[in-house]
Write a protein that holds these residues in place. Structure first.
Motif: not given
Length: 187
Positions: A6-11, A48-49, A62-70, A74-83
């Motif tokens: 199960k994919l981890e929920v992004l909070e 801003n996300k 690739f690896h990213l260490v991030i914190r969600l701002k949104a 919004e964040v998954t949509q942003g990543f989806s658009n990026l990929f």
């Protein structure tokens, strides 16, 4: 049948390790300009996300260490658009078709500050870990952004204060690097 993890929920306001690789281990970055384009698209689609604390781009992952701002959507949509935008451009460039990345990007929620610090170091040492490259001079990780005073999207001040100061930030990386050197010598 294989059970699907199960994919981890992004909070919002939580830290995550985000990573993915080319489908079947395929190369996702053929050259430096691919990596620069990926970083440019990352900035464009996640502005801003998310806050970025570390990144590293290797040839097939690739690896990213991030914190969600949104919020998650919004964040998954942003990543989806990026990929999608990256895969389209990459496929066009090397005349390939089909998926470039493994289906879902992996995400691991970070439990505490110590884990966050260890992960930042791990991500920066990736070139060493995979190709025995000098992590300090590797162009496509965020390590050098911490040593520079040029403008950056990396959360430089926050991360450095996490380690106490820049000196300790570098010290912790070197410590881990020396440990890896010892392990490799034994193999």
């Amino acid at each position: 049948m294989r059970s699907h993890m199960k994919l981890e929920v992004l909070e919002k306001d939580y830290y995550y390790h985000i990573y993915n690789r080319g489908i079947n281990g395929t190369t996702i970055f053929e050259n430096d300009s691919n990596k620069l384009y990926f970083l440019k698209q990352l900035a464009k689609y996640t502005e801003n996300k998310i806050s970025i604390f570390a990144y590293c781009l290797m040839n097939n992952h690739f690896h990213l260490v991030i914190r969600l701002k949104a919020e998650e959507k919004e964040v998954t949509q942003g990543f989806s658009n990026l990929f999608n935008s990256y895969a389209k451009a990459f496929n066009k460039q090397i005349n390939r078709t089909g998926s470039l990345f493994e289906k879902h990007f992996k995400r691991i929620k970070l439990k505490d500050e110590n884990y966050l610090k260890q992960l930042i170091i791990y991500v920066h040492l990736n070139p060493k870990h995979h190709f025995d490259l000098d992590f300090k001079n590797f162009k496509f990780s965020s390590f050098q952004a911490y040593l520079s005073d040029k403008e950056t999207r990396i959360e430089r001040d926050e991360t450095i204060s996490l380690f106490g100061d820049l000196e300790n930030f570098i010290f912790c990386h070197n410590q881990k690097n020396n440990l890896l050197n010892e392990i490799y010598t034994f193999e």
